[in-house]
Design a protein around this motif. Structure first.
Motif, PDB file in Angstrom:
ATOM      1  N   ILE A 113       0.844  -1.202   0.000  1.00 60.29           N
ATOM      2  CA  ILE A 113       0.000   0.000   0.000  1.00 60.29           C
ATOM      3  C   ILE A 113       0.883   1.256   0.000  1.00 60.29           C
ATOM      4  CG2 ILE A 113      -0.313   0.047   2.530  1.00 60.29           C
ATOM      5  CD1 ILE A 113      -3.037   0.925   0.001  1.00 60.29           C
ATOM      6  N   GLY A 114       2.031   1.190   0.689  1.00 56.44           N
ATOM      7  CA  GLY A 114       2.940   2.353   0.696  1.00 56.44           C
ATOM      8  C   GLY A 114       3.466   2.644  -0.707  1.00 56.44           C
ATOM      9  N   GLY A 115       3.860   1.591  -1.410  1.00 56.62           N
ATOM     10  CA  GLY A 115       4.358   1.760  -2.781  1.00 56.62           C
ATOM     11  C   GLY A 115       3.271   2.275  -3.708  1.00 56.62           C
ATOM     12  N   ASN A 116       2.034   1.862  -3.452  1.00 56.94           N
ATOM     13  CA  ASN A 116       0.929   2.307  -4.293  1.00 56.94           C
ATOM     14  C   ASN A 116       0.660   3.801  -4.075  1.00 56.94           C
ATOM     15  OD1 ASN A 116      -2.423   2.043  -4.941  1.00 56.94           O
ATOM     16  ND2 ASN A 116      -0.988   1.023  -6.283  1.00 56.94           N
ATOM     17  N   ILE A 117       0.700   4.230  -2.827  1.00 60.88           N
ATOM     18  CA  ILE A 117       0.465   5.654  -2.523  1.00 60.88           C
ATOM     19  C   ILE A 117       1.597   6.525  -3.092  1.00 60.88           C
ATOM     20  CG2 ILE A 117       0.365   7.332  -0.604  1.00 60.88           C
ATOM     21  CD1 ILE A 117      -1.054   5.075   1.002  1.00 60.88           C
ATOM     22  N   SER A 164      -5.367   2.867  -5.467  1.00 62.26           N
ATOM     23  CA  SER A 164      -5.866   2.968  -4.086  1.00 62.26           C
ATOM     24  C   SER A 164      -6.018   4.410  -3.578  1.00 62.26           C
ATOM     25  CB  SER A 164      -4.990   2.158  -3.120  1.00 62.26           C
ATOM     26  OG  SER A 164      -3.783   2.834  -2.845  1.00 62.26           O
ATOM     27  N   PRO A 165      -5.183   5.380  -3.996  1.00 63.74           N
ATOM     28  CA  PRO A 165      -5.329   6.732  -3.426  1.00 63.74           C
ATOM     29  C   PRO A 165      -6.697   7.374  -3.664  1.00 63.74           C
ATOM     30  CG  PRO A 165      -3.136   6.470  -4.299  1.00 63.74           C
ATOM     31  CD  PRO A 165      -3.912   5.276  -4.756  1.00 63.74           C
ATOM     32  N   ALA A 166      -7.362   7.041  -4.763  1.00 63.79           N
ATOM     33  CA  ALA A 166      -8.702   7.620  -4.972  1.00 63.79           C
ATOM     34  C   ALA A 166      -9.637   7.125  -3.871  1.00 63.79           C
ATOM     35  CB  ALA A 166      -9.233   7.244  -6.352  1.00 63.79           C
ATOM     36  N   GLU A 174      -5.238   9.571   6.489  1.00 64.75           N
ATOM     37  CA  GLU A 174      -4.077  10.390   6.868  1.00 64.75           C
ATOM     38  C   GLU A 174      -2.834   9.523   6.776  1.00 64.75           C
ATOM     39  OE1 GLU A 174      -4.212  12.469  10.539  1.00 64.75           O
ATOM     40  OE2 GLU A 174      -6.147  13.372  10.095  1.00 64.75           O
ATOM     41  N   LEU A 175      -1.698  10.170   6.531  1.00 64.39           N
ATOM     42  CA  LEU A 175      -0.443   9.436   6.408  1.00 64.39           C
ATOM     43  C   LEU A 175       0.449   9.713   7.605  1.00 64.39           C
ATOM     44  CD1 LEU A 175       0.419  10.195   2.662  1.00 64.39           C
ATOM     45  CD2 LEU A 175      -0.948   8.317   3.597  1.00 64.39           C
ATOM     46  N   GLU A 176       1.204   8.702   8.010  1.00 70.55           N
ATOM     47  CA  GLU A 176       2.280   8.920   8.991  1.00 70.55           C
ATOM     48  C   GLU A 176       3.585   8.871   8.206  1.00 70.55           C
ATOM     49  OE1 GLU A 176       2.978   6.825  13.101  1.00 70.55           O
ATOM     50  OE2 GLU A 176       4.159   5.798  11.566  1.00 70.55           O
ATOM     51  N   ILE A 177       4.392   9.908   8.387  1.00 68.56           N
ATOM     52  CA  ILE A 177       5.656  10.030   7.659  1.00 68.56           C
ATOM     53  C   ILE A 177       6.785  10.115   8.671  1.00 68.56           C
ATOM     54  CG2 ILE A 177       6.980  11.608   6.173  1.00 68.56           C
ATOM     55  CD1 ILE A 177       4.222  12.249   4.827  1.00 68.56           C
ATOM     56  N   ALA A 178       7.831   9.296   8.462  1.00 69.48           N
ATOM     57  CA  ALA A 178       8.964   9.318   9.396  1.00 69.48           C
ATOM     58  C   ALA A 178      10.170   9.958   8.727  1.00 69.48           C
ATOM     59  CB  ALA A 178       9.303   7.898   9.842  1.00 69.48           C
ATOM     60  N   GLU A 190      -3.497  16.432   1.292  1.00 68.59           N
ATOM     61  CA  GLU A 190      -2.454  17.470   1.194  1.00 68.59           C
ATOM     62  C   GLU A 190      -1.106  16.894   0.765  1.00 68.59           C
ATOM     63  OE1 GLU A 190      -2.310  19.579   4.944  1.00 68.59           O
ATOM     64  OE2 GLU A 190      -4.502  19.747   4.948  1.00 68.59           O
ATOM     65  N   PHE A 191      -1.073  15.609   0.461  1.00 71.98           N
ATOM     66  CA  PHE A 191       0.196  14.920   0.188  1.00 71.98           C
ATOM     67  C   PHE A 191       0.682  15.126  -1.254  1.00 71.98           C
ATOM     68  CE2 PHE A 191       2.359  10.705  -0.744  1.00 71.98           C
ATOM     69  CZ  PHE A 191       3.483  10.948   0.021  1.00 71.98           C
ATOM     70  N   TYR A 192      -0.246  15.216  -2.188  1.00 71.64           N
ATOM     71  CA  TYR A 192       0.148  15.286  -3.601  1.00 71.64           C
ATOM     72  C   TYR A 192       0.217  16.736  -4.076  1.00 71.64           C
ATOM     73  CZ  TYR A 192      -0.945  10.331  -3.405  1.00 71.64           C
ATOM     74  OH  TYR A 192      -0.976   9.000  -3.063  1.00 71.64           O
ATOM     75  N   THR A 193       1.092  16.976  -5.070  1.00 69.28           N
ATOM     76  CA  THR A 193       1.330  18.348  -5.521  1.00 69.28           C
ATOM     77  C   THR A 193       0.600  18.704  -6.810  1.00 69.28           C
ATOM     78  OG1 THR A 193       3.175  17.595  -6.849  1.00 69.28           O
ATOM     79  CG2 THR A 193       3.685  18.274  -4.581  1.00 69.28           C
ATOM     80  N   ASN A 194       0.161  17.682  -7.571  1.00 70.73           N
ATOM     81  CA  ASN A 194      -0.424  17.877  -8.907  1.00 70.73           C
ATOM     82  C   ASN A 194       0.637  18.361  -9.917  1.00 70.73           C
ATOM     83  OD1 ASN A 194      -2.702  17.420 -10.466  1.00 70.73           O
ATOM     84  ND2 ASN A 194      -3.299  19.562 -10.434  1.00 70.73           N
ATOM     85  N   ILE A 195       1.896  18.023  -9.641  1.00 74.79           N
ATOM     86  CA  ILE A 195       2.994  18.316 -10.577  1.00 74.79           C
ATOM     87  C   ILE A 195       3.645  16.970 -10.911  1.00 74.79           C
ATOM     88  CG2 ILE A 195       5.208  19.510 -10.890  1.00 74.79           C
ATOM     89  CD1 ILE A 195       4.235  21.479  -8.702  1.00 74.79           C
ATOM     90  N   GLY A 196       3.669  16.630 -12.191  1.00 76.05           N
ATOM     91  CA  GLY A 196       4.062  15.280 -12.601  1.00 76.05           C
ATOM     92  C   GLY A 196       5.464  14.868 -12.209  1.00 76.05           C
ATOM     93  N   ASP A 197       6.414  15.816 -12.191  1.00 76.11           N
ATOM     94  CA  ASP A 197       7.794  15.417 -11.897  1.00 76.11           C
ATOM     95  C   ASP A 197       8.198  15.725 -10.458  1.00 76.11           C
ATOM     96  OD1 ASP A 197       7.751  18.130 -12.309  1.00 76.11           O
ATOM     97  OD2 ASP A 197       9.493  18.194 -13.631  1.00 76.11           O
ATOM     98  N   ALA A 198       7.264  16.093  -9.622  1.00 76.51           N
ATOM     99  CA  ALA A 198       7.532  16.299  -8.183  1.00 76.51           C
ATOM    100  C   ALA A 198       6.234  15.971  -7.465  1.00 76.51           C
ATOM    101  CB  ALA A 198       7.956  17.740  -7.923  1.00 76.51           C
ATOM    102  N   ARG A 199       5.835  14.689  -7.531  1.00 76.34           N
ATOM    103  CA  ARG A 199       4.437  14.320  -7.285  1.00 76.34           C
ATOM    104  C   ARG A 199       3.960  14.449  -5.848  1.00 76.34           C
ATOM    105  NH1 ARG A 199       7.773  10.150  -7.470  1.00 76.34           N
ATOM    106  NH2 ARG A 199       7.483   8.281  -6.196  1.00 76.34           N
TER     107      ARG A 199
END
Ligand SMILES: Cc1cc2nc3c(=O)[nH]c(=O)nc-3n(C[C@H](O)[C@H](O)[C@H](O)COP(=O)(O)OP(=O)(O)OC[C@H]3O[C@@H](n4cnc5c(N)ncnc54)[C@H](O)[C@@H]3O)c2cc1C
Length: 329
Positions: A113-117, A164-166, A174-178, A190-199
């Motif tokens: 699931i992490g790789g998918n997100i 899965s993100p949809a 919510e995501l936990e980030i270490a 709030e995790f995604y940027t909508n910019i293809g090369d800095a997603r």
């Protein structure tokens, strides 16, 4: 195609992993199931000096229910574990439906699931071999400075292409980030940027560790609809998730709709919630949501299917997903 050379690092804890990331950023890349990263490395889209194989971090392999709060899914939980979980099917059905459409059974056994997100964005001009890309003069996402999709433009439009993100957006995940400073929580919206090369908003010394599904979103009915070239194994070229809750009289109390596979980020169709809440579900209400979803979708020529067709399928799928989620089909 062979893999480029790299040094493999195998942490056993989140702290060790964070240490490796800090010591070797930006020459290090995380590998989980490797189902997307390894083919991309063979195409020389990534040539990291170090690969951080996080599969030895056992605490990231569990699904845990926390009464009064919700459910925590470790980043290493495989897609097939989620697909087979009776608890997820009952409580967060839209996630189970989306995950079950990813790739093929074998890839779902490996893929996490992490790789998918955190999946890389995709484009016809990018996901190709080095020779192919070289013959086209490369592109702004990798090694070049022009965009074949929007000539003259400076933004990368590669499409976010995970399923899965949809569903997770519909569930207000919510995501936990270490990272070096410890752990932080961030709404997936709030995790995604909508910019293809800095997603995504993830520093190169950070990793995704867990996904939280709030208890208030448990029990929503959910449907995921997907357009792909090969029905048995393919990335979404348009995907729609819908989750909704009705009362005993059949009136919609709450609803969420999100799209993927068309823009550089998966996106909630914000107005869908207001369009459905308080209404009886019928063809007209679902059609209105279809129109709203099509407005949010901005597909370009990042795939072999035309943008017009993909946007139309977003409209059709959004209507079907809402009707399906409302009738338990
Ligand atoms: C033929 C084929 C078909 C596919 N079809 C689909 C499809 O239909 N739908 C779909 O969604 N996907 C599809 N995929 C892609 C892939 O199989 C899945 O998205 C899978 O869930 C990726 O998970 P993984 O663990 O293998 O990720 P990896 O390949 O290991 O990693 C993917 C990316 O995520 C990063 N990453 C992984 N884990 C973390 C973490 N914990 N923190 C930070 N970054 C991390 C990696 O650095 C890499 O950039 C397909 C792949 C193939 C080869």
């Amino acid at each position: 195609m062979s893999l480029p050379p790299f040094k493999l690092l195998r942490p056993r804890s989140i702290e060790d992993a964070a240490g490796y990331l800090s010591a070797h950023a930006p020459d290090i890349q995380i590998i989980a199931g490797g189902t997307d990263l390894l083919p991309s490395m063979k195409q020389r889209l990534f040539t990291p000096k170090y690969l951080l194989d996080i599969r030895g971090i056992d605490e990231l392999r569990t699904i845990r229910s926390i009464p009064g709060h919700g459910t925590e899914i470790g980043a290493l939980v495989t897609l097939s574990t989620i697909e087979d979980s009776e608890f997820i099917r009952r409580s967060y059905r839209v996630l189970r439906e989306a995950v079950a459409t990813v790739a093929s059974p074998i890839l779902r056994n490996m893929g996490t699931i992490g790789g998918n997100i955190c999946l890389d964005t995709r484009c016809l001009w990018y996901n190709q071999s080095l020779t192919w890309r070289k013959s086209c003069g490369f592109c702004i996402k990798k090694d070049g400075d022009l965009c074949h999709v929007a000539p003259g433009g400076k933004k990368c439009w590669a499409a976010f292409s995970a399923d899965s993100p949809a569903a997770l957006l519909c569930l207000e995940a919510e995501l936990e980030i270490a990272g070096p400073a410890g752990k932080r929580r961030l709404p997936l919206s709030e995790f995604y940027t909508n910019i293809g090369d800095a997603r995504m908003k993830l520093a190169n010394n950070e990793m995704l560790t867990r996904v939280f599904l709030p208890e208030r979103m448990a029990g929503y009915d959910g449907v995921y609809q997907k357009l792909r070239l090969r029905g048995s194994i393919d990335y979404p070229l348009a995907g729609v998730a819908a989750a909704l809750k009705k009362n005993a009289q059949g009136i919609i109390e709450d609803a969420r709709v999100a799209i993927t596979g068309v823009n550089p980020a998966p996106l909630l169709v914000n107005e869908a919630r207001h369009a459905l809440a308080g209404k009886m579900l019928n063809d007209h209400a679902a059609a209105v949501v279809g129109e709203l979803a099509a407005k949010v979708a901005k597909p370009l020529t990042t795939s072999l299917l035309t943008p017009e067709y993909r946007r139309e399928m977003i409209r059709v799928f959004a209507k079907r997903a809402v009707l399906g989620a409302g009738t338990g089909v």
